[in-house]
Design a protein around this motif. Structure first.
Motif, PDB file in Angstrom:
ATOM      1  N   GLN A  60       0.814  -1.215   0.000  1.00 28.99           N
ATOM      2  CA  GLN A  60       0.000   0.000   0.000  1.00 28.99           C
ATOM      3  C   GLN A  60       0.849   1.268   0.000  1.00 28.99           C
ATOM      4  OE1 GLN A  60      -3.208  -0.026  -0.405  1.00 28.99           O
ATOM      5  NE2 GLN A  60      -3.566  -2.218  -0.124  1.00 28.99           N
ATOM      6  N   ALA A  61       2.165   1.119   0.031  1.00 32.29           N
ATOM      7  CA  ALA A  61       3.040   2.289   0.046  1.00 32.29           C
ATOM      8  C   ALA A  61       3.571   2.624  -1.342  1.00 32.29           C
ATOM      9  CB  ALA A  61       4.203   2.054   1.003  1.00 32.29           C
ATOM     10  N   ALA A  62       4.056   1.610  -2.055  1.00 31.63           N
ATOM     11  CA  ALA A  62       4.695   1.858  -3.352  1.00 31.63           C
ATOM     12  C   ALA A  62       3.823   2.640  -4.334  1.00 31.63           C
ATOM     13  CB  ALA A  62       5.141   0.529  -3.972  1.00 31.63           C
ATOM     14  N   PRO A  63       2.492   2.440  -4.353  1.00 26.85           N
ATOM     15  CA  PRO A  63       1.674   3.210  -5.292  1.00 26.85           C
ATOM     16  C   PRO A  63       1.485   4.665  -4.893  1.00 26.85           C
ATOM     17  CG  PRO A  63       0.565   1.175  -4.600  1.00 26.85           C
ATOM     18  CD  PRO A  63       1.697   1.414  -3.655  1.00 26.85           C
ATOM     19  N   HIS A  64       1.713   4.993  -3.631  1.00 29.97           N
ATOM     20  CA  HIS A  64       1.239   6.275  -3.101  1.00 29.97           C
ATOM     21  C   HIS A  64       2.328   7.177  -2.538  1.00 29.97           C
ATOM     22  CE1 HIS A  64      -2.704   4.411  -3.450  1.00 29.97           C
ATOM     23  NE2 HIS A  64      -2.247   3.380  -2.760  1.00 29.97           N
ATOM     24  N   LEU A  65       3.478   6.613  -2.190  1.00 32.11           N
ATOM     25  CA  LEU A  65       4.547   7.379  -1.556  1.00 32.11           C
ATOM     26  C   LEU A  65       5.846   7.199  -2.327  1.00 32.11           C
ATOM     27  CD1 LEU A  65       4.069   6.086   2.112  1.00 32.11           C
ATOM     28  CD2 LEU A  65       2.936   8.070   1.098  1.00 32.11           C
ATOM     29  N   LYS A  66       6.730   8.162  -2.223  1.00 31.50           N
ATOM     30  CA  LYS A  66       8.072   8.011  -2.773  1.00 31.50           C
ATOM     31  C   LYS A  66       8.845   7.052  -1.874  1.00 31.50           C
ATOM     32  CE  LYS A  66      11.368   9.415  -5.651  1.00 31.50           C
ATOM     33  NZ  LYS A  66      11.314   9.104  -7.084  1.00 31.50           N
ATOM     34  N   VAL A  67       9.245   5.910  -2.413  1.00 30.87           N
ATOM     35  CA  VAL A  67       9.923   4.881  -1.627  1.00 30.87           C
ATOM     36  C   VAL A  67      11.415   4.904  -1.934  1.00 30.87           C
ATOM     37  CG1 VAL A  67      10.185   2.398  -1.259  1.00 30.87           C
ATOM     38  CG2 VAL A  67       7.892   3.392  -1.474  1.00 30.87           C
ATOM     39  N   ASP A  68      12.209   4.927  -0.882  1.00 29.71           N
ATOM     40  CA  ASP A  68      13.668   4.865  -1.010  1.00 29.71           C
ATOM     41  C   ASP A  68      14.164   3.816  -0.015  1.00 29.71           C
ATOM     42  OD1 ASP A  68      16.440   5.205  -0.822  1.00 29.71           O
ATOM     43  OD2 ASP A  68      16.336   7.367  -1.161  1.00 29.71           O
ATOM     44  N   VAL A  69      14.410   2.604  -0.520  1.00 30.42           N
ATOM     45  CA  VAL A  69      14.751   1.501   0.383  1.00 30.42           C
ATOM     46  C   VAL A  69      16.086   1.729   1.072  1.00 30.42           C
ATOM     47  CG1 VAL A  69      13.336  -0.217  -0.804  1.00 30.42           C
ATOM     48  CG2 VAL A  69      15.709   0.163  -1.554  1.00 30.42           C
ATOM     49  N   GLN A  70      16.984   2.463   0.436  1.00 25.32           N
ATOM     50  CA  GLN A  70      18.268   2.734   1.080  1.00 25.32           C
ATOM     51  C   GLN A  70      18.106   3.730   2.222  1.00 25.32           C
ATOM     52  OE1 GLN A  70      21.932   2.747  -1.385  1.00 25.32           O
ATOM     53  NE2 GLN A  70      20.529   2.884  -3.132  1.00 25.32           N
ATOM     54  N   ASP A  71      17.252   4.721   2.028  1.00 28.10           N
ATOM     55  CA  ASP A  71      17.007   5.678   3.107  1.00 28.10           C
ATOM     56  C   ASP A  71      16.253   5.020   4.261  1.00 28.10           C
ATOM     57  OD1 ASP A  71      16.927   8.451   4.195  1.00 28.10           O
ATOM     58  OD2 ASP A  71      14.772   8.162   3.971  1.00 28.10           O
ATOM     59  N   LEU A  72      15.292   4.172   3.936  1.00 25.98           N
ATOM     60  CA  LEU A  72      14.561   3.449   4.985  1.00 25.98           C
ATOM     61  C   LEU A  72      15.478   2.478   5.721  1.00 25.98           C
ATOM     62  CD1 LEU A  72      11.252   2.525   3.087  1.00 25.98           C
ATOM     63  CD2 LEU A  72      11.518   4.282   4.855  1.00 25.98           C
ATOM     64  N   ASP A  73      16.497   1.996   5.010  1.00 24.49           N
ATOM     65  CA  ASP A  73      17.439   0.993   5.517  1.00 24.49           C
ATOM     66  C   ASP A  73      16.716  -0.301   5.911  1.00 24.49           C
ATOM     67  OD1 ASP A  73      19.948  -0.008   6.052  1.00 24.49           O
ATOM     68  OD2 ASP A  73      19.967   0.680   8.133  1.00 24.49           O
ATOM     69  N   CYS A  74      15.679  -0.636   5.142  1.00 22.53           N
ATOM     70  CA  CYS A  74      15.026  -1.927   5.358  1.00 22.53           C
ATOM     71  C   CYS A  74      15.849  -3.014   4.685  1.00 22.53           C
ATOM     72  CB  CYS A  74      13.591  -1.918   4.819  1.00 22.53           C
ATOM     73  SG  CYS A  74      13.444  -1.475   3.075  1.00 22.53           S
ATOM     74  N   ASP A  75      15.704  -4.237   5.161  1.00 29.66           N
ATOM     75  CA  ASP A  75      16.464  -5.354   4.603  1.00 29.66           C
ATOM     76  C   ASP A  75      15.711  -6.034   3.472  1.00 29.66           C
ATOM     77  OD1 ASP A  75      18.841  -5.498   6.529  1.00 29.66           O
ATOM     78  OD2 ASP A  75      17.121  -5.413   7.873  1.00 29.66           O
ATOM     79  N   PHE A  76      14.377  -6.029   3.566  1.00 31.37           N
ATOM     80  CA  PHE A  76      13.518  -6.556   2.505  1.00 31.37           C
ATOM     81  C   PHE A  76      12.334  -5.611   2.326  1.00 31.37           C
ATOM     82  CE2 PHE A  76      15.510 -10.324   4.435  1.00 31.37           C
ATOM     83  CZ  PHE A  76      16.044 -10.947   3.320  1.00 31.37           C
ATOM     84  N   PHE A  77      11.871  -5.475   1.084  1.00 35.12           N
ATOM     85  CA  PHE A  77      10.713  -4.629   0.793  1.00 35.12           C
ATOM     86  C   PHE A  77       9.925  -5.316  -0.311  1.00 35.12           C
ATOM     87  CE2 PHE A  77       8.303  -1.256  -1.174  1.00 35.12           C
ATOM     88  CZ  PHE A  77       7.987  -0.378  -0.148  1.00 35.12           C
ATOM     89  N   ALA A  78       8.642  -5.602  -0.052  1.00 30.44           N
ATOM     90  CA  ALA A  78       7.798  -6.331  -0.998  1.00 30.44           C
ATOM     91  C   ALA A  78       6.654  -5.451  -1.479  1.00 30.44           C
ATOM     92  CB  ALA A  78       7.233  -7.589  -0.327  1.00 30.44           C
ATOM     93  N   PHE A  79       6.346  -5.540  -2.783  1.00 26.36           N
ATOM     94  CA  PHE A  79       5.208  -4.773  -3.294  1.00 26.36           C
ATOM     95  C   PHE A  79       4.635  -5.425  -4.551  1.00 26.36           C
ATOM     96  CE2 PHE A  79       8.983  -3.025  -5.220  1.00 26.36           C
ATOM     97  CZ  PHE A  79       8.631  -2.614  -6.497  1.00 26.36           C
ATOM     98  N   SER A  80       3.433  -4.975  -4.929  1.00 25.60           N
ATOM     99  CA  SER A  80       2.692  -5.562  -6.041  1.00 25.60           C
ATOM    100  C   SER A  80       2.438  -4.536  -7.135  1.00 25.60           C
ATOM    101  CB  SER A  80       1.335  -6.099  -5.555  1.00 25.60           C
ATOM    102  OG  SER A  80       1.496  -7.105  -4.578  1.00 25.60           O
TER     103      SER A  80
END
Length: 409
Positions: A201-221
Motif C-alpha cells: 500500500q506504500a509503493a503506489p502512493h509514496l516516494k519509496v527509497d529503500v536505502q534511506d529506509l534501511d530496510c532489509d527486505f521490501f515487498a510490493f505488487s
C-alpha cells in the motif's frame, strides 16, 4: 496534470455502472490501469511475444531487453543499489512468503522472536505463524495506540535482543496509517534484527527509497500501482539474498544441473524459476513510467487532500464511525468506516446500485478487526484519478444508505 485530466487516461473509468457514472473507490484492493500500460502489454503480445534469456533470435532479444529494462526501472523506482537486489515475483504475498521460507526458516530457532503488528495483512501474518511453528520461534505483536498508530516507545519495549525479524506494513490497508518504518528499522537493527517491509500500500502512493529506509527486505505488487495483476517485486539487500536458498526450482534459475546435484544462477535470477512473468514485468515498467510522469510527491499530496476532504465530509454523517487517525496527514488515501446498525456488505451493495465501488469485509486483516472489536468494515480508498466529486457522491450515497435502512427497520 490534475485529477480530472488523469482520470481520462483510464478507459475503464469512462462507463456507467447500474445506470450511473462509475465512481471507483477500491484502489487499495486493485488500481485501475492507464491506457499506456494496457497498450504496452498488448504490444508485447502482438509484436515480440517470446521467452526471455534463452533465445538469440530477434524477438527473444527484444523481449529480454524489455523485461530486464523493467527491472532497472523498478530498481530506480525504489532506489535499490543494484538490479541484483530486485526479484520479480507474483506480488507481495509471494515475496513475503519467500522471505519467510528462505530467510526466516533457516535462520530462526527456539527462543528467537518475530515481531509484527496487529494491523498486518494476512500475507504478513500467516507466513510468520508458519515459520514460528516450524522453528520454535515466538511470534510477538506490536501494540497499537487507540487511533491505530504505532508508538516508537512501544517499538522499543517490544523489540528485544532476542528479536531476529521485524515485519511491518508501511501503510495499513485498513486504517490508512503511514508507519514510521525508518525509525522502526533503526531500532530493529540496534537489536540485531532484520527489517521486512510490506510495501503493497506504500509503493503506489509514496516516494519509496529503500536505502534511506534501511530496510532489509521490501515487498510490493504491480496491480496496486497501475500495473497488471500477477507481478510484483521483492527488494533484498544483496548480502542477505546471496546467502538465501531458492524455494522454487526448475528452468531459468539454474547454472549447472548434474545427475545428483545442481548449482544456481547468480542474483536475481536464482529466485525466478521457470518462464518469468514477462508481460507483467513489461507492464509494471510502463506503470512506473506513468507514475513518475505524474510524480509520486504530487500523488501523495493529492491523496492527503482527498483524505482531508473525505474525513471532513464523512464525519458530518450521523451514526458513522471512522477507524484510524482523524488527521489526513497521518494516513494515506484510505478511509475505513461503519454506519450504525447497517452491515458493511449492505452499505457496499446499496452504494454499488448507484455505481459507487467500495470494499466491505475484513480486508484480509482479521486480527485487526478483532482489535477494532468489529467483524467487518466498509472501506473507501482513493488514488490519483479520484476527485472531490467522487467523495461528494460517496457521501450522498452513504446518506441515502442510512435513510434507506432507517425506513426499512
Amino acid at each position: 496534470m490534475n485529477a480530472h485530466e488523469i482520470k481520462k487516461l483510464f478507459p475503464i473509468l469512462d462507463q456507467n455502472v447500474n445506470g450511473s457514472p462509475l465512481v471507483y473507490l477500491d484502489s487499495a484492493a486493485t488500481s485501475q490501469k492507464p491506457l499506456q500500460v494496457i497498450e504496452e502489454i498488448n504490444t508485447y503480445y502482438r509484436e515480440y511475444n517470446s521467452n526471455v534469456h534463452r533465445g538469440v533470435h530477434t524477438l527473444g532479444t527484444k523481449a529480454t531487453d524489455r523485461y530486464e529494462g523493467a527491472r532497472e526501472k523498478t530498481r530506480k523506482f525504489i532506489n535499490a543499489s543494484s538490479i541484483e537486489e530486485v526479484i520479480f515475483l507474483r506480488g507481495t504475498t509471494t515475496a513475503l512468503n519467500l522471505v519467510a521460507a528462505s530467510y526466516g526458516r533457516p535462520n530462526l530457532k527456539e527462543g528467537d522472536e518475530i515481531v509484527i503488528s496487529y494491523m498486518e495483512h494476512h500475507s504478513n501474518v500467516i507466513p510468520w505463524q508458519q515459520v514460528a511453528r516450524q522453528t520454535g520461534a515466538t511470534l510477538k505483536y506490536l501494540p497499537l495506540q487507540e487511533d491505530g498508530t504505532i508508538s516508537i516507545e512501544d517499538v522499543k519495549n517490544t523489540i528485544t535482543g532476542n528479536t531476529k525479524i521485524v515485519s511491518i506494513m508501511y501503510v495499513s490497508n485498513v486504517l490508512g496509517v503511514i508507519n514510521p518504518i525508518k525509525e522502526i528499522a533503526k531500532i530493529a537493527h540496534e537489536n540485531g534484527a532484520v527489517m521486512v517491509v510490506d510495501g503493497a500500500q506504500a509503493a503506489p502512493h509514496l516516494k519509496v527509497d529503500v536505502q534511506d529506509l534501511d530496510c532489509d527486505f521490501f515487498a510490493f505488487s504491480g496491480h496496486k500501482m497501475c500495473g497488471p495483476t500477477g507481478i510484483g517485486a521483492l527488494y533484498g539487500k544483496k548480502h542477505l539474498l546471496e546467502n538465501m536458498e531458492p524455494i522454487e526450482f526448475g528452468g531459468e534459475m539454474i547454472d549447472i544441473v548434474d545427475l545428483y546435484e545442481s548449482t544456481w544462477k547468480e542474483l536475481p535470477w536464482k529466485f525466478e524459476g521457470g518462464t518469468p512473468i514477462i508481460a507483467g514485468a513489461i507492464g509494471l515498467g510502463a506503470a512506473i513510467d506513468f507514475l513518475e510522469s505524474i510524480g509520486l510527491d504530487q500523488i501523495e499530496a493529492h491523496e492527503h487532500k482527498l483524505a482531508a476532504y473525505a474525513l471532513d465530509a464523512m464525519s458530518n454523517i450521523e451514526g458513522i464511525k471512522i477507524f484510524g487517525p482523524q488527521s489526513a496527514e497521518q494516513r494515506a488515501g484510505v478511509i475505513t468506516f461503519n454506519l450504525d446498525d447497517v452491515h458493511p456488505h449492505d452499505v457496499a451493495t446499496v452504494l454499488d446500485a448507484d455505481g459507487i465501488a467500495v470494499r466491505a469485509g475484513h480486508h484480509c486483516a482479521q486480527p485487526l478487526m478483532r482489535w477494532l472489536n468489529v467483524s467487518a468494515t466498509a472501506r473507501a480508498s482513493f488514488y490519483l484519478y479520484n476527485t472531490d466529486e467522487d467523495i461528494d457522491k460517496l457521501v450522498q450515497g452513504l446518506v441515502k444508505t442510512k435513510e434507506y435502512f432507517s425506513n426499512v427497520f
